[in-house]
Each structure stands twice: as structure tokens, then as C-alpha cells.
Design an enzyme around this catalytic site. Structure first.
Site, mmCIF file in Angstrom:
data_model
loop_
_atom_site.group_PDB
_atom_site.id
_atom_site.type_symbol
_atom_site.label_atom_id
_atom_site.label_comp_id
_atom_site.label_asym_id
_atom_site.label_seq_id
_atom_site.Cartn_x
_atom_site.Cartn_y
_atom_site.Cartn_z
ATOM 1 N N ALA A 186 0.785 -1.190 -0.107
ATOM 2 C CA ALA A 186 0.033 0.015 -0.063
ATOM 3 C C ALA A 186 0.836 1.280 -0.105
ATOM 4 O O ALA A 186 0.149 2.369 -0.057
ATOM 5 C CB ALA A 186 -1.078 0.009 1.111
ATOM 6 N N ALA A 187 2.270 1.148 -0.172
ATOM 7 C CA ALA A 187 2.872 2.262 -0.163
ATOM 8 C C ALA A 187 2.536 3.282 -1.411
ATOM 9 O O ALA A 187 2.397 4.172 -1.309
ATOM 10 C CB ALA A 187 4.421 1.920 -0.418
ATOM 11 N N GLY A 188 2.266 2.573 -2.604
ATOM 12 C CA GLY A 188 1.769 2.993 -3.851
ATOM 13 C C GLY A 188 0.306 3.816 -3.791
ATOM 14 O O GLY A 188 0.225 4.758 -4.063
ATOM 15 N N ASP A 189 -0.433 3.027 -2.918
ATOM 16 C CA ASP A 189 -1.637 3.456 -2.698
ATOM 17 C C ASP A 189 -1.803 4.954 -1.656
ATOM 18 O O ASP A 189 -2.408 5.927 -2.071
ATOM 19 C CB ASP A 189 -2.665 2.597 -1.896
ATOM 20 C CG ASP A 189 -3.057 1.400 -2.938
ATOM 21 O OD1 ASP A 189 -3.028 1.612 -4.114
ATOM 22 O OD2 ASP A 189 -3.333 0.213 -2.493
HETATM 23 P P1 ADP Z 1 4.003 0.439 -4.993
HETATM 24 O O1 ADP Z 1 3.538 -0.049 -3.601
HETATM 25 O O2 ADP Z 1 3.023 0.568 -6.151
HETATM 26 O O3 ADP Z 1 4.945 -0.791 -5.555
HETATM 27 P P2 ADP Z 1 6.241 2.020 -4.392
HETATM 28 O O4 ADP Z 1 6.886 0.919 -3.991
HETATM 29 O O5 ADP Z 1 6.983 2.531 -5.792
HETATM 30 O O6 ADP Z 1 4.800 1.634 -4.922
HETATM 31 O O7 ADP Z 1 6.106 3.032 -3.397
HETATM 32 C C1 ADP Z 1 5.397 4.377 -3.914
HETATM 33 C C2 ADP Z 1 6.287 5.504 -3.114
HETATM 34 O O8 ADP Z 1 6.200 5.348 -1.881
HETATM 35 C C3 ADP Z 1 7.637 5.593 -3.509
HETATM 36 O O9 ADP Z 1 7.975 6.483 -4.572
HETATM 37 C C4 ADP Z 1 8.400 6.532 -2.251
HETATM 38 O O10 ADP Z 1 8.175 7.835 -2.322
HETATM 39 C C5 ADP Z 1 7.643 5.596 -1.291
HETATM 40 N N1 ADP Z 1 8.217 4.635 -0.534
HETATM 41 C C6 ADP Z 1 8.028 3.399 -0.870
HETATM 42 N N2 ADP Z 1 8.722 2.613 0.002
HETATM 43 C C7 ADP Z 1 9.708 3.303 0.464
HETATM 44 C C8 ADP Z 1 10.622 2.989 1.434
HETATM 45 N N3 ADP Z 1 10.945 1.610 1.603
HETATM 46 N N4 ADP Z 1 11.231 4.030 1.858
HETATM 47 C C9 ADP Z 1 10.738 5.494 1.698
HETATM 48 N N5 ADP Z 1 9.868 5.596 0.874
HETATM 49 C C10 ADP Z 1 9.383 4.642 0.146
#
Ligand code: ADP
Length: 304
Positions: free
Chosen positions: A249-252
Site C-alpha cells: 500500500a505504499a503506492g496507494d
Molecule cells: P508500489 O506500492 O505501487 O510498488 P512504490 O513501492 O514505488 O509503489 O512506493 C510508492 C512511493 O512510496 C515511492 O515512490 C516512495 O516515495 C514511497 N516509498 C515506498 N517504499 C519506500 C521506502 N522503503 N522508503 C521510503 N519511501 C518509500
């Protein structure tokens, strides 16, 4: 700006089953735990924007099973307006997630009611809402629904943000009505056939996607941050340094954070900081909805 976001997207019930080992075909095994979580990219992104204190309207569909009422309750408890959630006959979107003792998983998704969202209803609902600043949609509803959301968005003067996940054959009619397209690096690679693992390549992929119609393309790259390309040029948004435990859910969180920032009328650069902070905090907590940050948490990280 009215700080108003409409999310046109999926709502799922995630059933997570923990078990020692996966059954073989025809075999029955005992599970050790069953948990029920709200999910779906639409719901997750709506919650992300609502926790950042935007006025969020969710537009989609749930089934007329017990899960549908439960999902609507979850949404309203987050302060999200749910009048745009239709109740369709049949099952709610459901993900059956099996996780064994080694952490390996198997997932079955039934789109259910998410496939029954009507493009005409979406357009009507969006037109009836006055002064929507941002419309946010993802690939877990029919493509015709995404097109209706984007075209209506253009007509009513909203910014249209599309998270092309999962990757599908997104047509020109959609892409030309998109203001900001937000794939992650894997999705961008699949969409373009171009490498995205280093920054220079990712910017080139963003430019190639932008040529298909969107005003701006932002490619998220996990802990490596994000890159963007628009008519103004290209650049990157650094990731915040956090100790990540679960990036689900980082992307969400990023998409919801971006929408919330834009709905308040901040610049794209500032909205990218909001989005990056929300994504980073989501990576520090387990699960999807439980890990989505509050405005206070995001503000604290931005000021640190
Ligand atoms: P998804 O969940 O769709 O794979 P990402 O992994 O690219 O998306 O994460 C989306 C955004 O969240 C990244 O561009 C970044 O800004 C932030 N993010 C994700 N993982 C991390 C992390 N381990 N540390 C810091 N920021 C993160």
C-alpha cells in the site's frame, strides 16, 4: 480549490488465511488463522486521501452480500462520503489470500461488484458533485468506467489522476484525458517495454508514456523515490529515509497523498512531497489500511 477528491475505484474484502503449508490439489489442510481486512486500490487510496483530511467521495460498487455493508461501514467510519457506492447483485470484490509458514502466498481475486460499476452512473455522480478538484481512478474497475471518469473530469474541470494498476491495455481515449499518470516502476516497464531500474531510464520511460497523452507522468520507485516528466520538463522526488517493514500500500498512500495535496491547491512539487511522505510512512507499518498515515504524521515527516 475545495479540497475535494472523488475516487472512482474498487472496494474489496481481503480474506487472509494463514496456514502451515499449502494444500495439494484435492487435499484438505487446517489453517491457523483467518483475518478480514478492507482492501482494493480504490478503497485504499480513498482512505489515504481522507486521512490527509480531504473531503473524499468514493464511487464504485459493492455486492449485496454481508461484505458489501461491512465495506460501506469501513468507508463511512473513515469519514468518506459513500453515496456514490452502488449495491450490485452478487458478491463484493473479494481477495482470498493464503500465506504459508515460509511467507509464500497465493492470491485469488474475484472482482465481483467492481466489474459492475456503470460508466453512466459514474459520470452522473461526478457531475452532481459540485467543484471536484481531483478525480483519482485505478485499473481495478472496467476500462469504460475509467474513461467515463476521465472524460467527465475534463468536462467539470477536475484534475484527473490515474494509477494504471494492474497493467492493462489502456486505450488512447483514456490516456489523452489523463492529467497525471502514476505507475510504479514495474508497471511503467510493462507499459513501455523500457527499462526503469535506474533514474535516467525511468525518466525516459516517463517521457515515452507522456507521449501517449497524459499531461504528466510520475513513476514511483519504492525507496529510490519517484521521477516525473511533463511539458515543463522532468525531475525527481527523493524518498524519505524510513525503516520499512512492509511496503504493501505504499503506492496507494502515494496516490492518495498526491490527490490530497493537489486538491488543496499546492504545487506539483509540494504534492509530490506529500505523496512521498505518505508512501514512506505506509512502508513503516504492516498491512494496507492500518499503515495509511494521518495528516499529523505526514506533516511531522515533512517538517523533520
Ligand atoms: P508500489 O506500492 O505501487 O510498488 P512504490 O513501492 O514505488 O509503489 O512506493 C510508492 C512511493 O512510496 C515511492 O515512490 C516512495 O516515495 C514511497 N516509498 C515506498 N517504499 C519506500 C521506502 N522503503 N522508503 C521510503 N519511501 C518509500
Amino acid at each position: 480549490m475545495h479540497n475535494r477528491v472523488a475516487v472512482v475505484g474498487s472496494l474489496n474484502i481481503d480474506l487472509v488465511i494463514e496456514l502451515d503449508r499449502m494444500p495439494n490439489p484435492g487435499e484438505t489442510v487446517f489453517g491457523t488463522r483467518l483475518e478480514r481486512h478492507p482492501g482494493g486500490k480504490g478503497l485504499n487510496q480513498a482512505v489515504a486521501a481522507a486521512r490527509l483530511e480531504s473531503e473524499v467521495h468514493m464511487i464504485g460498487a459493492v455486492g449485496d452480500d454481508g461484505s458489501g455493508d461491512w465495506l460501506k461501514d469501513v468507508v463511512t467510519r473513515e469519514g468518506i462520503r459513500s453515496d456514490g457506492i452502488a449495491t450490485a447483485r452478487g458478491t463484493s470484490g473479494t481477495a482470498l489470500i493464503e500465506v504459508d509458514a515460509s511467507g509464500e502466498n497465493r492470491i485469488i481475486v474475484i472482482p465481483g461488484a467492481n466489474d459492475q460499476v456503470s460508466p453512466a452512473d459514474v459520470a452522473d455522480h461526478l457531475k452532481a458533485l459540485s467543484a471536484v478538484d481531483v478525480i483519482l481512478t485505478q485499473g481495478e474497475v472496467p476500462i469504460e468506467v475509467m474513461i467515463a471518469a476521465a472524460e467527465t473530469g475534463k468536462k467539470i474541470g477536475a484534475q484527473v489522476v490515474v494509477n494504471p494498476a494492474p497493467v492493462r491495455d489502456y486505450p488512447k481515449e483514456l490516456l489523452t484525458n489523463v492529467d497525471i499518470l502514476v505507475p510504479n516502476e514495474h508497471e511503467a516497464q510493462e507499459l513501455t517495454g523500457m527499462p526503469t531500474s535506474n533514474m535516467v531510464d525511468a525518466v525516459e520511460a516517463a517521457q515515452a508514456l507522456q507521449e501517449r497523452g497524459p499531461g504528466c507522468v510520475i513513476i514511483t520507485r519504492g525507496e529510490k523515490g519517484a521521477v516525473w516528466s511533463s511539458a515543463e520538463g522532468s525531475g525527481q522526488a527523493a524518498a524519505f529515509k524510513v525503516s520499512a517493514v512492509d511496503t504493501v500500500a505504499a503506492g496507494d498512500a502515494f496516490c492518495g497523498g498526491l490527490a490530497a495535496g493537489l486538491a488543496r491547491g499546492v504545487s506539483l512539487a509540494e504534492a509530490l512531497r506529500w505523496a512521498s511522505a505518505a508512501g514512506a510512512i505506509a512502508a513503516t507499518g504492516r498491512g494496507a489500511v492500518p499503515s495509511l498515515p494521518s495528516l499529523a504524521q505526514v506533516t511531522e515527516l515533512l517538517e523533520r
